[in-house]
Design an enzyme around this catalytic site. Structure first.
Site, short mmCIF file in Angstrom:
data_model
loop_
_atom_site.label_atom_id
_atom_site.label_comp_id
_atom_site.label_asym_id
_atom_site.label_seq_id
_atom_site.Cartn_x
_atom_site.Cartn_y
_atom_site.Cartn_z
CG PHE A 23 -2.27 0.57 1.19
CD1 PHE A 23 -3.47 0.17 0.93
CD2 PHE A 23 -2.07 2.20 1.20
CE1 PHE A 23 -4.59 0.80 0.88
CE2 PHE A 23 -3.28 2.90 1.00
CZ PHE A 23 -4.67 2.17 1.07
CB SER A 61 0.66 -0.23 7.42
OG SER A 61 1.41 0.48 6.66
CD GLU A 63 -2.99 -6.59 5.58
OE1 GLU A 63 -2.45 -5.49 5.18
OE2 GLU A 63 -4.33 -6.54 6.08
CB ALA A 85 3.74 4.94 3.51
CB THR A 91 -7.24 6.83 4.85
OG1 THR A 91 -6.77 6.92 3.51
CG2 THR A 91 -7.67 5.19 5.11
CG HIS A 93 -9.20 2.25 7.59
ND1 HIS A 93 -9.49 2.86 6.25
CD2 HIS A 93 -8.74 1.06 7.50
CE1 HIS A 93 -8.86 2.03 5.28
NE2 HIS A 93 -8.12 0.76 6.17
CG PHE A 118 7.14 1.89 14.00
CD1 PHE A 118 6.39 1.03 13.95
CD2 PHE A 118 6.87 3.35 14.02
CE1 PHE A 118 4.94 1.67 13.64
CE2 PHE A 118 5.86 3.63 13.75
CZ PHE A 118 4.54 2.87 13.41
NE ARG A 132 7.91 12.96 7.71
CZ ARG A 132 7.24 14.04 7.30
NH1 ARG A 132 7.34 14.35 6.05
NH2 ARG A 132 7.04 14.99 8.54
N1 INI Z 1 -2.36 0.55 4.29
C1 INI Z 1 -1.16 1.32 4.30
O1 INI Z 1 -0.18 0.60 4.64
N2 INI Z 1 -1.36 2.53 4.23
C2 INI Z 1 -2.48 3.40 4.18
O2 INI Z 1 -2.35 4.44 4.13
C3 INI Z 1 -3.69 2.74 4.19
N3 INI Z 1 -4.56 3.27 4.39
O3 INI Z 1 -5.00 4.48 4.05
O4 INI Z 1 -6.01 2.76 4.31
C4 INI Z 1 -3.42 1.19 4.50
N4 INI Z 1 -4.77 0.52 4.27
C5 INI Z 1 -4.54 -0.95 3.98
C6 INI Z 1 -4.44 -1.72 5.60
O5 INI Z 1 -3.12 -1.78 5.78
C7 INI Z 1 -4.83 -3.34 4.86
O6 INI Z 1 -4.12 -3.77 4.11
C8 INI Z 1 -6.09 -3.68 4.44
O7 INI Z 1 -7.22 -2.99 5.54
C9 INI Z 1 -6.61 -5.03 4.52
O8 INI Z 1 -6.42 -5.56 5.83
#
Ligand code: INI
Length: 159
Positions: A23, A61, A63, A85, A91, A93, A118, A132
């Site tokens: 992601f 992230s 996972e 990231a 977003t 959530h 981290f 960054r």
């Molecule tokens: N995952 C990220 O790594 N960064 C994000 O900004 C993000 N947003 O914004 O939703 C994000 N979502 C996915 C999440 O990590 C899971 O992969 C997904 O919900 C499936 O479990």
């Protein structure tokens, strides 16, 4: 008096795992490049056959902790680096993902005794994340240094 410190040279014996989220790949692939560049320049063999460095990709992230846990508990690695990231943007959530990944990574380190770096950026905008991840500096490089320091420090400490 004994002073324990991590080191940045003679790191040939350190085995390192990197968990990186797809992601926001535009950002995380740059973090990964910076991290690998740092490790290679400090003597880590990043070649396929070396067995010194392994990379695991996860969807996002959220996972990261599960896979970091599996790798840390395997006993194969001295340190695990996590790269992601999470960008607030639109977003809803954001806070859920940030809370899960930050607490999850800290738990993995404490539960397994393996240091987990981290390296998850949490920013308001894509621009801030890109700054960054290479536009200004590349924090992936710093995470590589921190991995060497913590991996070698933990290996040097009494059990
Ligand atoms: N995952 C990220 O790594 N960064 C994000 O900004 C993000 N947003 O914004 O939703 C994000 N979502 C996915 C999440 O990590 C899971 O992969 C997904 O919900 C499936 O479990």
């Amino acid at each position: 008096m004994t002073v324990f410190e991590g080191r940045f040279t003679d790191v040939g014996g350190l085995r390192i795992a990197v968990v990186v989220a797809r992601f926001n790949d535009l950002v995380t692939s740059r973090l990964l490049s910076g991290c690998l560049d740092c490790l290679a320049r400090h003597g880590v063999d990043t070649g396929d056959a070396s067995g010194q460095l392994d990379v695991a990709w996860v969807p996002g992230s959220f996972e990261i902790p599960l896979v970091a846990q599996r790798l840390a508990a395997s006993g194969r690695y001295h340190v695990v680096v996590t790269l992601g990231a999470v960008i607030r943007g639109d977003t809803p959530h954001f806070d859920v993902v940030v809370a899960e990944v930050s607490k999850g990574v800290a738990s993995v380190a404490r539960d397994t005794g393996v240091p987990v770096i981290f390296g998850v950026l949490t920013t308001d905008t894509l621009q801030q994340a890109l700054e960054r991840a290479g536009i200004k500096s590349n924090l992936g490089w710093s995470y590589g240094l921190q991995a060497l320091e913590m991996g070698s420090l933990m290996a040097a400490l009494p059990r």
